[in-house]
Write an enzyme that holds these catalytic residues in place. Structure first.
Site, PDB file in Angstrom:
ATOM      1  N   CYS A 176      34.564   2.710 -25.613  1.00 30.68           N
ATOM      2  CA  CYS A 176      33.814   2.867 -24.366  1.00 30.68           C
ATOM      3  C   CYS A 176      34.665   3.703 -23.423  1.00 30.68           C
ATOM      4  O   CYS A 176      35.761   3.329 -23.045  1.00 30.68           O
ATOM      5  CB  CYS A 176      33.482   1.513 -23.747  1.00 30.68           C
ATOM      6  SG  CYS A 176      34.880   0.398 -23.527  1.00 30.68           S
TER       7      CYS A 176
ATOM      8  N   HIS B  57       0.836  -1.207   0.000  1.00 29.90           N
ATOM      9  CA  HIS B  57       0.000   0.000   0.000  1.00 29.90           C
ATOM     10  C   HIS B  57       0.868   1.252   0.000  1.00 29.90           C
ATOM     11  O   HIS B  57       0.616   2.211  -0.757  1.00 29.90           O
ATOM     12  CB  HIS B  57      -0.928   0.006   1.225  1.00 29.90           C
ATOM     13  CG  HIS B  57      -1.715   1.259   1.357  1.00 29.90           C
ATOM     14  ND1 HIS B  57      -1.270   2.354   2.077  1.00 29.90           N
ATOM     15  CD2 HIS B  57      -2.896   1.624   0.816  1.00 29.90           C
ATOM     16  CE1 HIS B  57      -2.163   3.323   1.990  1.00 29.90           C
ATOM     17  NE2 HIS B  57      -3.152   2.906   1.236  1.00 29.90           N
TER      18      HIS B  57
END
Length: 836
Positions: A752, A421
């Site tokens: 990279c 919840h």
């Protein structure tokens, strides 16, 4: 003659358009029973009372005027919310069902018992409001559910209590906040055969990732016992993540995430006068086990895909497993109301610095970072002392807490998972939350200044003090297309889904050592040789980390495989290049149990690292575990987009030895489409590029190490920092030439590194060299993509500057071809052009 309006409708006669008659929950159950059971989705049998029955109940008990008057007094400030709600609920509970409605409900219950072949079937009695499960309002947990209800009298009483729950304080407050007219909302009651999940398990699942909106996965939460504990956040559940696009192949198991929850309690049937259900502690064996087997996880995920496809939108579902029969069932399904409504084309990037020590951690809900003062509230009865704008810290929340949750700046709970919840409401309110911390209420104190961070992956952090936070809007509209592929550097599987909206061309660098360090923490050789470890403290720590794994090495393979699979899933089907481990010896030694297996080196940067480890007796068995993990990702899970990359490969002889060891461990280059790349970070990789290209499918330039070794500069040296320059002409010569040689040999080549992100001119230089791809950090992706597009638009993309010896070789080959193809007496007019 008046026609009889039915008070009860069986699920099989309902459809999703019947919300006005039976509410969102029951209309959805009917839709699934009518349309999806034939597709294998199991839904428990049942029926629904109608909105007309509710209105008649109110009218014939004279409740319409009572309710209207109380709500009017509340709106005008004459009574409090609590007083109005209590008066209305008492009045509803004192009412009696009209005789014909009571008989219709009782007769339907008798028929349900007959269908179930039980004299008194146990049923779930669920509220279904005509204004719930709407696209902009979930009404999560606003009305009540009653489980293990037996007999006609209990059933009618549970229906009456469901009616009263339409006017709980939280429900009244929620409707006021959402602008719904109280008197226009009616309540239907769903009566559904119980699934004996008290003897099995239950939970919640979503057909997308609840935090990032990544729509290619199913998220499943699971706990033992009845499902209310998961929904309410009273238990810390297991979490499973399944990749949807590969589910169609029954031979694959694309479960990319499995996390074991504490599962301290479970809700079971009560006996005697205790009420219908109760919570009891779970056993030690239950806490150590997963609730679901892999086949059950895959079945639920396939059902989620089926349900989502039928409804045509992301779905929030509740499921249950019967402990007597082993059968799985879907007991609820509703539209997902948060991620599906997020604005497309916008992404926020948060960076945090100057953070204090970590106080507590838990599940991260949302993606923001906020600072504020703590307000600890132990019980709902104390919410009156909450200070607006504080960080709400509590054990768990239910709908009674919504009024103060709306006034908080962030929420931290002891218990609950990503489908609790607290998590659902926090998302709907746009609040960052850290749930399931275990002990926040014990460790955090009122008035304490903290920073709540939910922007660092699926783990949320509460830091001491106020950190420095930078927020940037990443605009994804109008990102240009480029011939040069722009890929991402990703290492953290916990955060990889966050970047799914970026139009990236895959992952150019996924660092395995980051995963090992942060998600495994144990030296692989300490797992291989666990029985003979001398360090008793390390042995005890490893035993604790690997609890539940009979084979210690399986702990390494399983966790590494799922982590890498998460990264592969985030960019599927584009290439995801996984670099095999590249720790230095001092870094390996810092892993748990690592000190016994690592030599001490004066200069680990140039020592026993990368390829040299993979065939060495010191680490060969550890490398075999890495290979097993990659094989599992590709073959068992189905992520054939994973490309393997070998770091720090000093010579072609070493390359041959590594490829041989890989093949022995199930990773033969070319088999099942496996591509193997090599890092280009040593001058020998450039000098012998054509020879390396015979052994590998591509190169990835590691500009940091290549700069270090080309210039002879320690990249970590403060004294030589001014000399370390990735744009030095010598480094650029290396890059230019390896690109040309790679292309000459038919191999792909990328880079990279951070340089294209930091320096626009470096990105342009790479484009001019004709590089195939560059891989950058996600936060710089859009800017680099635009720089590359501009360079290409300016006509600067080349095929690479071709080395002189290559040009000469080409010319000789062309001359030979001409001589073979044409008579010497009739030579063609040929003009050599290096662009050909």
């Amino acid at each position: 003659m008046a026609t009889h309006t039915p008070s009860v409708i069986w699920f099989e006669k309902l459809k999703r358009g019947d919300v006005a008659s039976v509410g969102g929950k029951n209309s959805s159950l009917g839709e699934m029973v009518a349309n999806l059971q034939a597709k294998g989705v199991k839904v428990p049998d049942g029926f629904a009372t109608t909105a007309d029955a509710f209105r008649r109940y109110l009218a014939e008990n004279g409740l319409v005027e009572t309710i209207g008057a109380e709500l009017d007094d509340f709106s005008k400030g004459r009574v409090t919310l609590q007083e109005a709600g209590q008066t209305i609920r008492r009045a509803i509970l004192r009412g009696e069902f009209p005789a014909d409605i009571a008989e219709e409900i009782a007769a339907s219950y008798r028929e349900l018992c007959r269908r179930a072949d039980k004299p008194q079937a146990d049923v779930a009695v669920r509220s279904s409001a005509t204004a719930e499960d709407l696209p902009d309002a979930s009404f999560a947990g606003q009305q009540e559910t009653y489980l293990n209800i037996r007999g006609e009298a209990q059933l009618l009483d549970a229906c009456r209590r469901c009616y009263a729950s339409l006017f709980t304080d939280r429900a009244i407050s929620y409707r006021v906040a959402k602008g719904f007219d109280h008197m226009k909302v009616a309540l239907s009651v769903g009566v559904q055969l119980m699934v004996r999940s008290d003897l099995g398990g239950s939970g919640v699942m979503f057909s997308l990732d609840t935090e990032t909106g990544f729509d290619k996965v199913v998220l499943i939460n699971a706990a033992f016992g009845l499902g209310e504990n998961v929904v309410q956040g009273a238990v810390d559940p297991d979490e499973y993540v399944v990749f949807k696009p590969l589910l169609a192949d029954p031979a694959l198991k694309p479960i990319v995430g499995k996390k074991k929850g504490a599962k301290a309690i479970k809700m079971v049937y009560a006996t005697g006068g205790e009420g219908p259900t109760k919570n009891v502690p779970t056993s030690k064996a239950e806490r150590a086990a997963f609730v679901l087997e892999d086949e059950d996880i895959l079945t639920l995920a396939r059902w989620a895909v089926t349900i989502e496809a039928h409804y045509g939108l992301p779905m929030d579902m509740e499921w249950a497993k019967d402990g007597e029969t082993g059968e799985l069932f879907i007991v609820q399904a509703r539209p997902e109301t948060v991620q599906s409504r997020r604005e497309a084309g916008a992404l926020k990037s948060y960076t945090i610095s100057g953070k204090g020590r970590t106080l507590v951690t838990g599940h991260s809900i949302g993606d923001a970072i906020v600072s504020g003062r703590v307000c600890v509230i132990d019980h709902a009865r104390d919410i009156g002392r909450f200070v607006d704008g504080s960080v709400l810290v509590t054990s768990t929340t239910d709908p009674d807490w919504v009024p103060i949750m709306k006034r908080a700046t962030a929420i931290v709970t002891d218990h609950g998972g990503r489908t609790s919840h607290a998590a659902i409401v926090s998302r709907e309110l746009g609040l960052p939350a850290v749930v399931g911390t275990g002990n926040a209420t014990e460790l955090l104190a009122d008035e304490q200044e903290v920073t709540v961070s939910c922007a660092e992956g699926d783990e949320g952090f509460v830091y001491e003090g106020t950190a420095d936070v930078t927020v940037e809007d990443v605009d994804l509209t109008g990102v240009p297309e480029t011939r040069t592929r722009v890929m991402l550097n990703l290492a953290n599987p916990a955060a990889c889904f966050r970047w799914w909206q970026l139009p990236a061309d895959g992952v150019g660098l996924a660092r395995m050592e980051f995963v090992v360090n942060n998600h495994i923490k144990v030296h692989p050789m300490a797992l291989v040789r666990f029985g003979s470890l001398k360090d008793e403290a390390a042995k005890a720590e490893i035993a604790e980390l690997t609890a539940g794994y009979a084979d210690k090495t399986e702990y390494f393979v399983d966790r590494l495989a799922r982590a890498l699979a998460s990264i592969a899933a985030s960019q599927h089907p584009s290439d995801v290049i996984v670099r095999m481990s590249d720790f230095k010896t001092n870094e390996y030694a810092n892993l748990v149990g690592g000190a016994e297996f690592e030599p001490k080196e004066e200069n680990p940067m140039l020592g026993f690292r990368g390829a040299s480890r993979y065939y060495s007796p010191r680490y060969r068995e550890g490398f075999a575990l890495e290979c097993r993990a990659i094989e599992r990702v590709r073959k068992e899970m189905g992520f054939t987009n994973v490309v393997v990359m070998i770091p720090f490969c000093r010579s072609t002889k070493e390359a041959d030895r590594v490829l041989e060891v890989m093949a022995e461990n199930g990773l033969a280059r070319g088999t099942d489409g496996l591509k193997v790349y090599v890092m280009c970070e040593i001058p020998s990789n450039v000098i012998l590029a054509k020879e390396f290209a015979k052994r590998f499918d591509g190169f990835s330039i590691g500009s940091n190490d290549l700069t270090q070794l080309t210039l002879g500069v320690d990249r970590d040296s403060g004294e030589l920092a001014d000399l370390f320059d990735e744009q030095d002409e010598a480094v650029k010569w290396m890059i230019r030439n390896v690109i040309a040689a790679a292309h000459e040999a038919g191999a792909k080549v990328g880079l990279c590194g951070q340089a294209p992100s930091d320096h626009p001119e470096f990105a342009e230089f790479l484009v001019e060299c004709g590089i195939d791809s560059m891989s950058v950090s996600p936060d710089s992706f859009v800017e680099v993509k635009r720089r590359v597009a501009k360079a290409e638009a300016d006509g600067r993309r080349g095929a690479g500057t071709v080395p002189e010896e290559v040009l000469k070789h080409r010319e000789e080959m062309l001359d030979e071809a001409i001589e073979e193809s044409f008579p010497a007496s009739d030579p063609p007019a040929v003009h050599w052009d290096e662009r050909v």
